[in-house]
Design a protein around this motif. Structure first.
Motif, PDB file in Angstrom:
ATOM      1  N   LEU A 150       3.159  66.532  26.685  1.00  0.00           N
ATOM      2  CA  LEU A 150       3.848  65.388  26.085  1.00  0.00           C
ATOM      3  C   LEU A 150       3.804  64.197  27.047  1.00  0.00           C
ATOM      4  CD1 LEU A 150       7.039  67.174  24.725  1.00  0.00           C
ATOM      5  CD2 LEU A 150       5.115  66.323  23.375  1.00  0.00           C
ATOM      6  N   PRO A 151       3.929  63.027  26.520  1.00  0.00           N
ATOM      7  CA  PRO A 151       4.029  61.870  27.422  1.00  0.00           C
ATOM      8  C   PRO A 151       5.462  61.724  27.945  1.00  0.00           C
ATOM      9  CG  PRO A 151       3.953  61.134  25.143  1.00  0.00           C
ATOM     10  CD  PRO A 151       3.801  62.627  25.128  1.00  0.00           C
ATOM     11  N   ALA A 152       5.877  62.656  28.789  1.00  0.00           N
ATOM     12  CA  ALA A 152       7.254  62.670  29.297  1.00  0.00           C
ATOM     13  C   ALA A 152       7.421  61.648  30.422  1.00  0.00           C
ATOM     14  CB  ALA A 152       7.601  64.063  29.809  1.00  0.00           C
ATOM     15  N   PRO A 153       8.511  60.913  30.390  1.00  0.00           N
ATOM     16  CA  PRO A 153       8.802  59.989  31.495  1.00  0.00           C
ATOM     17  C   PRO A 153       8.989  60.754  32.808  1.00  0.00           C
ATOM     18  CG  PRO A 153      10.269  59.601  29.619  1.00  0.00           C
ATOM     19  CD  PRO A 153       9.512  60.856  29.333  1.00  0.00           C
ATOM     20  N   SER A 154       8.806  60.081  33.898  1.00  0.00           N
ATOM     21  CA  SER A 154       8.893  60.700  35.221  1.00  0.00           C
ATOM     22  C   SER A 154      10.238  61.387  35.454  1.00  0.00           C
ATOM     23  CB  SER A 154       8.657  59.638  36.294  1.00  0.00           C
ATOM     24  OG  SER A 154       8.811  60.193  37.570  1.00  0.00           O
ATOM     25  N   ALA A 155      11.325  60.767  35.017  1.00  0.00           N
ATOM     26  CA  ALA A 155      12.654  61.364  35.229  1.00  0.00           C
ATOM     27  C   ALA A 155      12.797  62.673  34.466  1.00  0.00           C
ATOM     28  CB  ALA A 155      13.745  60.374  34.808  1.00  0.00           C
ATOM     29  N   VAL A 156      12.251  62.734  33.256  1.00  0.00           N
ATOM     30  CA  VAL A 156      12.316  63.964  32.461  1.00  0.00           C
ATOM     31  C   VAL A 156      11.460  65.049  33.108  1.00  0.00           C
ATOM     32  CG1 VAL A 156      11.774  65.002  30.226  1.00  0.00           C
ATOM     33  CG2 VAL A 156      12.833  62.737  30.324  1.00  0.00           C
ATOM     34  N   ALA A 157      10.286  64.667  33.577  1.00  0.00           N
ATOM     35  CA  ALA A 157       9.403  65.626  34.254  1.00  0.00           C
ATOM     36  C   ALA A 157      10.084  66.195  35.500  1.00  0.00           C
ATOM     37  CB  ALA A 157       8.078  64.964  34.623  1.00  0.00           C
ATOM     38  N   THR A 158      10.805  65.360  36.206  1.00  0.00           N
ATOM     39  CA  THR A 158      11.513  65.810  37.408  1.00  0.00           C
ATOM     40  C   THR A 158      12.666  66.739  37.043  1.00  0.00           C
ATOM     41  OG1 THR A 158      10.913  63.787  38.577  1.00  0.00           O
ATOM     42  CG2 THR A 158      12.783  65.038  39.444  1.00  0.00           C
ATOM     43  N   LEU A 159      13.473  66.323  36.071  1.00  0.00           N
ATOM     44  CA  LEU A 159      14.625  67.114  35.659  1.00  0.00           C
ATOM     45  C   LEU A 159      14.214  68.454  35.063  1.00  0.00           C
ATOM     46  CD1 LEU A 159      17.765  67.210  35.012  1.00  0.00           C
ATOM     47  CD2 LEU A 159      17.124  66.310  32.771  1.00  0.00           C
ATOM     48  N   VAL A 160      13.320  68.411  34.100  1.00  0.00           N
ATOM     49  CA  VAL A 160      12.945  69.620  33.366  1.00  0.00           C
ATOM     50  C   VAL A 160      11.852  70.411  34.088  1.00  0.00           C
ATOM     51  CG1 VAL A 160      12.054  70.518  31.184  1.00  0.00           C
ATOM     52  CG2 VAL A 160      13.630  68.586  31.177  1.00  0.00           C
ATOM     53  N   GLY A 161      10.806  69.725  34.510  1.00  0.00           N
ATOM     54  CA  GLY A 161       9.674  70.413  35.134  1.00  0.00           C
ATOM     55  C   GLY A 161       9.999  70.984  36.497  1.00  0.00           C
ATOM     56  N   THR A 162      10.359  70.101  37.408  1.00  0.00           N
ATOM     57  CA  THR A 162      10.631  70.545  38.775  1.00  0.00           C
ATOM     58  C   THR A 162      11.969  71.267  38.884  1.00  0.00           C
ATOM     59  OG1 THR A 162       9.357  68.669  39.607  1.00  0.00           O
ATOM     60  CG2 THR A 162      10.790  69.797  41.174  1.00  0.00           C
ATOM     61  N   GLY A 163      13.022  70.678  38.322  1.00  0.00           N
ATOM     62  CA  GLY A 163      14.356  71.264  38.451  1.00  0.00           C
ATOM     63  C   GLY A 163      14.559  72.503  37.612  1.00  0.00           C
ATOM     64  N   PHE A 164      14.547  72.327  36.288  1.00  0.00           N
ATOM     65  CA  PHE A 164      14.848  73.434  35.389  1.00  0.00           C
ATOM     66  C   PHE A 164      13.786  74.537  35.450  1.00  0.00           C
ATOM     67  CE2 PHE A 164      14.586  75.555  31.276  1.00  0.00           C
ATOM     68  CZ  PHE A 164      15.859  76.099  31.202  1.00  0.00           C
ATOM     69  N   CYS A 165      12.522  74.179  35.188  1.00  0.00           N
ATOM     70  CA  CYS A 165      11.467  75.204  35.173  1.00  0.00           C
ATOM     71  C   CYS A 165      11.258  75.814  36.553  1.00  0.00           C
ATOM     72  CB  CYS A 165      10.153  74.617  34.653  1.00  0.00           C
ATOM     73  SG  CYS A 165      10.173  74.251  32.892  1.00  0.00           S
ATOM     74  N   GLY A 166      11.398  74.992  37.593  1.00  0.00           N
ATOM     75  CA  GLY A 166      11.255  75.513  38.952  1.00  0.00           C
ATOM     76  C   GLY A 166      12.303  76.563  39.285  1.00  0.00           C
ATOM     77  N   ALA A 167      13.520  76.368  38.782  1.00  0.00           N
ATOM     78  CA  ALA A 167      14.589  77.339  39.051  1.00  0.00           C
ATOM     79  C   ALA A 167      14.575  78.498  38.066  1.00  0.00           C
ATOM     80  CB  ALA A 167      15.946  76.637  39.008  1.00  0.00           C
ATOM     81  N   LEU A 168      14.103  78.238  36.851  1.00  0.00           N
ATOM     82  CA  LEU A 168      14.046  79.302  35.845  1.00  0.00           C
ATOM     83  C   LEU A 168      12.994  80.340  36.207  1.00  0.00           C
ATOM     84  CD1 LEU A 168      14.920  80.354  32.996  1.00  0.00           C
ATOM     85  CD2 LEU A 168      12.994  79.035  32.093  1.00  0.00           C
ATOM     86  N   LEU A 205      18.183  64.734  40.149  1.00  0.00           N
ATOM     87  CA  LEU A 205      17.589  65.263  38.917  1.00  0.00           C
ATOM     88  C   LEU A 205      17.089  66.694  39.117  1.00  0.00           C
ATOM     89  CD1 LEU A 205      15.645  62.119  37.651  1.00  0.00           C
ATOM     90  CD2 LEU A 205      17.684  63.162  36.618  1.00  0.00           C
ATOM     91  N   VAL A 206      16.454  66.937  40.251  1.00  0.00           N
ATOM     92  CA  VAL A 206      15.989  68.298  40.554  1.00  0.00           C
ATOM     93  C   VAL A 206      17.180  69.246  40.638  1.00  0.00           C
ATOM     94  CG1 VAL A 206      14.860  69.754  42.280  1.00  0.00           C
ATOM     95  CG2 VAL A 206      13.879  67.536  41.711  1.00  0.00           C
ATOM     96  N   ALA A 207      18.226  68.825  41.327  1.00  0.00           N
ATOM     97  CA  ALA A 207      19.411  69.673  41.489  1.00  0.00           C
ATOM     98  C   ALA A 207      20.090  69.951  40.151  1.00  0.00           C
ATOM     99  CB  ALA A 207      20.387  69.019  42.457  1.00  0.00           C
ATOM    100  N   LEU A 208      20.169  68.943  39.297  1.00  0.00           N
ATOM    101  CA  LEU A 208      20.789  69.143  37.982  1.00  0.00           C
ATOM    102  C   LEU A 208      19.985  70.124  37.132  1.00  0.00           C
ATOM    103  CD1 LEU A 208      21.919  65.500  37.110  1.00  0.00           C
ATOM    104  CD2 LEU A 208      23.379  67.466  37.632  1.00  0.00           C
ATOM    105  N   GLY A 209      18.681  69.969  37.127  1.00  0.00           N
ATOM    106  CA  GLY A 209      17.840  70.900  36.375  1.00  0.00           C
ATOM    107  C   GLY A 209      17.944  72.314  36.918  1.00  0.00           C
ATOM    108  N   ALA A 210      17.938  72.430  38.229  1.00  0.00           N
ATOM    109  CA  ALA A 210      18.028  73.746  38.870  1.00  0.00           C
ATOM    110  C   ALA A 210      19.384  74.396  38.619  1.00  0.00           C
ATOM    111  CB  ALA A 210      17.774  73.614  40.370  1.00  0.00           C
ATOM    112  N   ALA A 211      20.428  73.582  38.520  1.00  0.00           N
ATOM    113  CA  ALA A 211      21.771  74.109  38.268  1.00  0.00           C
ATOM    114  C   ALA A 211      21.871  74.782  36.909  1.00  0.00           C
ATOM    115  CB  ALA A 211      22.803  72.982  38.375  1.00  0.00           C
ATOM    116  N   VAL A 212      21.004  74.422  36.001  1.00  0.00           N
ATOM    117  CA  VAL A 212      20.952  75.068  34.686  1.00  0.00           C
ATOM    118  C   VAL A 212      19.921  76.200  34.696  1.00  0.00           C
ATOM    119  CG1 VAL A 212      20.456  74.717  32.233  1.00  0.00           C
ATOM    120  CG2 VAL A 212      21.696  72.964  33.517  1.00  0.00           C
ATOM    121  N   GLY A 213      18.770  75.957  35.296  1.00  0.00           N
ATOM    122  CA  GLY A 213      17.682  76.935  35.279  1.00  0.00           C
ATOM    123  C   GLY A 213      17.976  78.221  36.032  1.00  0.00           C
ATOM    124  N   ALA A 214      18.571  78.123  37.198  1.00  0.00           N
ATOM    125  CA  ALA A 214      18.824  79.322  38.011  1.00  0.00           C
ATOM    126  C   ALA A 214      19.822  80.281  37.349  1.00  0.00           C
ATOM    127  CB  ALA A 214      19.279  78.925  39.414  1.00  0.00           C
TER     128      ALA A 214
END
Length: 119
Positions: A53-71, A5-14
């Motif tokens: 938001l009450p985001a599920p853990s998977a969404v927080a990982t994908l968007v928060g850690t992966g996408f936002c972390g790479a963006l 999930l982190v890698a997928l989010g980062a693949a879009v964010g970076a």
């Protein structure tokens, strides 16, 4: 699964960070790092929304850690600030530090407020 999930989010964010910075630099042609400021503020806003938001853990990982972390990028912010100072553009460097920190905090807070308003 978490790493994926982190890698997928980062693949879009970076790439989005790179393309946004490139587009802003081409448009403004300024010594000030507007592109980095833009992605950092946008990422702070998005992370604030996610936290609010009450985001599920998977969404927080994908968007928060992966996408936002790479963006967002603290290392580029630091490098660009030092580059400005070394080039004698100390006011730009100070404006970058103050503007980035204050705008990032304000955007994160706004994101939380917006999330609370819709929930």
């Amino acid at each position: 699964m978490t790493v994926l999930l982190v890698a997928l989010g980062a693949a879009v964010g970076a790439p989005l960070r790179y393309l946004t910075d490139l587009a802003v630099r081409r448009r403004l042609r300024s010594a000030f790092p507007w592109g980095t400021l833009a992605v950092n503020v946008a990422g702070s806003l998005m992370l604030g929304l996610l936290v609010g938001l009450p985001a599920p853990s998977a969404v927080a990982t994908l968007v928060g850690t992966g996408f936002c972390g790479a963006l967002t990028t603290y290392s580029t912010f630091g490098y660009e600030t030092l580059r400005l100072a070394r080039a004698g553009l100390r006011r730009h460097a100070v404006a970058n530090v103050l503007g980035s920190v204050l705008a990032g905090l304000a955007a994160a807070y706004l994101g939380i407020l917006l999330a609370q308003a819709v929930t």
